[in-house]
Motif scaffolding. Structure first.
Motif, PDB file in Angstrom:
ATOM      1  N   ILE A   1     -19.543  43.465  64.844  1.00 57.58           N
ATOM      2  CA  ILE A   1     -19.710  43.487  63.383  1.00 57.58           C
ATOM      3  C   ILE A   1     -20.702  44.586  62.998  1.00 57.58           C
ATOM      4  O   ILE A   1     -21.668  44.376  62.273  1.00 57.58           O
ATOM      5  CB  ILE A   1     -20.176  42.116  62.823  1.00 57.58           C
ATOM      6  CG1 ILE A   1     -19.501  40.960  63.575  1.00 57.58           C
ATOM      7  CG2 ILE A   1     -19.869  42.012  61.331  1.00 57.58           C
ATOM      8  CD1 ILE A   1     -20.003  39.595  63.146  1.00 57.58           C
ATOM      9  N   SER A   2     -20.449  45.776  63.519  1.00 59.12           N
ATOM     10  CA  SER A   2     -21.370  46.886  63.275  1.00 59.12           C
ATOM     11  C   SER A   2     -20.618  48.203  63.411  1.00 59.12           C
ATOM     12  O   SER A   2     -19.406  48.220  63.637  1.00 59.12           O
ATOM     13  CB  SER A   2     -22.529  46.833  64.277  1.00 59.12           C
ATOM     14  OG  SER A   2     -22.046  46.985  65.604  1.00 59.12           O
ATOM     15  N   SER A   3     -21.342  49.303  63.292  1.00 58.18           N
ATOM     16  CA  SER A   3     -20.757  50.618  63.488  1.00 58.18           C
ATOM     17  C   SER A   3     -21.370  51.259  64.729  1.00 58.18           C
ATOM     18  O   SER A   3     -22.424  50.838  65.210  1.00 58.18           O
ATOM     19  CB  SER A   3     -21.017  51.500  62.268  1.00 58.18           C
ATOM     20  OG  SER A   3     -22.411  51.680  62.076  1.00 58.18           O
ATOM     21  N   TYR A   4     -20.704  52.278  65.243  1.00 53.27           N
ATOM     22  CA  TYR A   4     -21.235  52.989  66.401  1.00 53.27           C
ATOM     23  C   TYR A   4     -20.734  54.437  66.377  1.00 53.27           C
ATOM     24  O   TYR A   4     -19.773  54.773  65.681  1.00 53.27           O
ATOM     25  CB  TYR A   4     -20.836  52.301  67.701  1.00 53.27           C
ATOM     26  CG  TYR A   4     -19.345  52.321  68.012  1.00 53.27           C
ATOM     27  CD1 TYR A   4     -18.821  53.255  68.897  1.00 53.27           C
ATOM     28  CD2 TYR A   4     -18.477  51.399  67.422  1.00 53.27           C
ATOM     29  CE1 TYR A   4     -17.465  53.277  69.191  1.00 53.27           C
ATOM     30  CE2 TYR A   4     -17.128  51.405  67.712  1.00 53.27           C
ATOM     31  CZ  TYR A   4     -16.620  52.346  68.589  1.00 53.27           C
ATOM     32  OH  TYR A   4     -15.273  52.364  68.869  1.00 53.27           O
ATOM     33  N   TYR A   5     -21.394  55.265  67.151  1.00 58.14           N
ATOM     34  CA  TYR A   5     -21.118  56.698  67.170  1.00 58.14           C
ATOM     35  C   TYR A   5     -20.506  57.075  68.516  1.00 58.14           C
ATOM     36  O   TYR A   5     -20.981  56.652  69.572  1.00 58.14           O
ATOM     37  CB  TYR A   5     -22.417  57.465  66.956  1.00 58.14           C
ATOM     38  CG  TYR A   5     -22.327  58.960  67.163  1.00 58.14           C
ATOM     39  CD1 TYR A   5     -21.811  59.784  66.173  1.00 58.14           C
ATOM     40  CD2 TYR A   5     -22.790  59.546  68.346  1.00 58.14           C
ATOM     41  CE1 TYR A   5     -21.760  61.165  66.354  1.00 58.14           C
ATOM     42  CE2 TYR A   5     -22.736  60.907  68.531  1.00 58.14           C
ATOM     43  CZ  TYR A   5     -22.218  61.721  67.533  1.00 58.14           C
ATOM     44  OH  TYR A   5     -22.163  63.080  67.716  1.00 58.14           O
TER      45      TYR A   5
END
Length: 573
Positions: free
Chosen positions: A272-276
């Motif tokens: 439930i998050s973003s990542y690079y």
């Protein structure tokens, strides 16, 4: 979905004939058409509305001024809140409004459909399941409306909705209520904080990455959606057109460069998050136009987007654009040359001087002589959310307690269904530009009132003033007119003209004429002398369980309030 269809609607609206409702083109896919009243503005005034600036207000401070301040900063201030504020100083009240309360507990499950968690327990960290998505989304919307309905004396809820209308996402489009909840929590966290930091955080927020396709943007195929909206709608805005797709504030080349900066970010459903992802990021140097001083941004990996935001916020026009939106949210939609010079420009400079912390700007605006100028009081048409919540709060409707979450959320969900019918659904603005009432010139707020929405408003107030009200989950809500009047000073409640005047100053932001007050007196006491009310009210208080005496005063009060809520002035703030 084409989220930019709003750009193709303006011409149809502005050139519509003045005789009848001008229907705007439907959204692709058969979405409901929007309408504009034939009585709405066809042009904005050209003369200055007010010459007042942002110097501190030093005039009278009392009920009228306190009510104005709270109407603009809360969703329907109660009489107790207004009277309390009037008894304190303007500075003390603004201090309260700018105090950030503790973050609320997350939304809970209230549906037997969602078997992942027990009723009354939160679902926000549970694994995604499409089978539960609809009820979780309803839970989130209900919870958000509940925060507005149960707000304390703080500007946080009004500003959280402001940022939702500014950094727009649509819950239905992202299809993950958990991401949507994280987005709402982010807006609330920064509601009275630093705009630049909010812009950085929302840029890589998982919900926003989904909504504007940032999660699909790669070095080989940069997606321009977010970069375009970041410049046009979220920060610097459009300046005068200087070429095809080029403005004084940014160019098409800047959109493309921004898109390259933002490559490499994705959303993770499991965490439930973003990542690079470095392999998806464009590592080349990005070159911006003269609008940004021909600046360049070299490869900065997962920190590069912050450099882009800093570059944009270094442009003075970003502050002006943001202040104009704040002004239209809190004061009025007309920004003439005088207001631009006396209010917008100094507030923009104040925003820059304070590193884009919004609280100093809000404090100055809400404490200014401009804000309390008579022309800026009672001139704002309530949004559907403001209208509906005001009915509930000011008229002291009792809602289910937190100990019964199914009934509580059910009633909040009902209110959401009402605002949806009035063309404003929290969590789902109609497009990436937000609700048209805050950008569609020259109608602006007047778009809230049309042949569809006005009857819906009246139906709701008529239902709430009736004895039957609305029932769901064995819990009924309606306006208890007897409790409402008994909450007033005893001498006010028993004298009909004092009673009418007190209700009018609570419910209506504009003073009524002598003729209007006389008309309301006749509604309360049709053809009867004033002492009849005093006599009937006194008899009821002496025998409150007597059905005949109770009915006699109840029906008169219901008629009075129904009429007052039917006045045009009731739709103003």
């Amino acid at each position: 979905m084409d989220r930019r269809t709003f750009l193709r609607k303006n011409t149809a609206v502005l050139t519509a004939p003045a005789t009848g409702l001008a229907e705007r083109p439907a959204e692709p896919g058969g979405a409901e058409e929007e309408t504009v009243s034939r009585y709405a503005n066809t042009a904005l005034p050209s003369t200055a509305r007010s010459t007042a600036g942002i110097a501190p207000y030093t005039g009278t401070w009392g009920y009228e001024q306190a009510a104005h301040l709270l109407r603009r900063t809360l969703f329907g201030p109660t009489r107790t809140e207004i009277v309390t504020a009037a008894g304190r100083s303007l500075t003390q009240v603004v201090n309260d409004l700018l105090t950030v309360p503790a973050a609320p507990a997350p939304p809970v499950n209230v549906s037997a459909t969602d078997t992942s968690v027990a009723i009354g327990s939160t679902w926000v960290t549970q694994p995604f399941d499409q089978n539960f998505e609809s009820v979780r989304r309803s839970s989130l919307r209900a919870w958000w409306l509940g925060q507005m309905l149960t707000q304390n004396l703080s500007l946080v809820e009004k500003m959280t909705l402001f940022w939702h209308n500014h950094f727009v996402i649509e819950f239905g489009d992202i299809n993950d209520a958990r991401h949507a909840y994280q987005y709402t929590a982010l807006l609330r966290q920064h509601a009275l904080g630093n705009i630049k930091q909010l812009a950085k955080d929302v840029t890589v927020n998982a919900a926003m990455l989904r909504y504007l396709n940032g999660n699909q943007s790669t070095a080989s195929a940069p997606n321009e959606n977010y970069g375009r909206e970041l410049l046009e709608l979220f920060t610097v805005g459009k300046g005068p057109l200087i070429g095809a797709g080029n403005y004084t504030t940014y160019t098409e080349a800047d959109v493309q460069a921004a898109a390259r900066v933002l490559t490499g970010w994705r959303d993770n459903q499991a965490t439930i998050s973003s990542y690079y992802t470095a392999s998806r990021h464009d590592t080349g140097t990005k070159v911006f136009s003269a609008a940004f001083g021909n600046a360049t941004i070299p490869n900065g990996g997962d920190q590069e987007y912050k450099t882009l935001i800093d570059l944009i916020f270094n442009q003075p026009e970003t502050a002006r654009f943001l202040v104009r939106k704040l002004y239209r949210w809190l004061v009025y939609y007309v920004i003439d040359a005088t207001t631009e010079q006396n209010v917008i420009e100094p507030l923009a400079q104040l925003l820059i001087q304070n590193g884009y912390n919004v609280a100093p700007v809000l404090r100055t605006l809400l404490s200014s002589e401009h804000f309390y100028d008579a022309v800026n009081m009672g001139c704002l048409i309530k949004s559907p959310l403001d209208f509906t919540l005001t009915v509930g709060r000011q008229l002291q409707i009792t809602f289910p307690p937190a100990s019964n979450p199914v009934a509580q959320y059910g009633m909040w969900d009902y209110l959401n269904s009402l605002t949806n019918l009035q063309q404003q659904l929290v969590g789902d603005p109609p497009n990436v530009a937000g609700w048209a009432a805050y950008y569609q010139t020259p109608q602006y707020y007047e778009m809230w009132i049309n042949a569809v929405t006005l009857p819906r408003r009246n139906q709701f107030t008529d239902q709430m003033i009736s004895t039957t009200g609305y029932t769901r989950n064995s819990f009924k809500i309606n306006i208890d007119v007897l409790a409402l009047v008994q909450s007033l000073p005893a001498a006010t409640a028993q004298e009909p003209n004092l009673l009418i005047a007190e209700l009018a100053r609570l419910l209506l932001p504009i003073s009524l004429t002598t003729g209007q007050l006389a008309f309301l007196n006749d509604v309360l006491l049709p053809g009867l002398p004033d002492f009849e009310w005093t006599d009937e009210w006194t008899q009821y208080l002496a025998a409150p369980t007597n059905t005949a005496k109770k009915t006699a005063v109840t029906t008169k009060l219901q008629a009075l309030l129904r009429t007052m809520m039917g006045l045009a002035e009731y739709h103003l703030s």
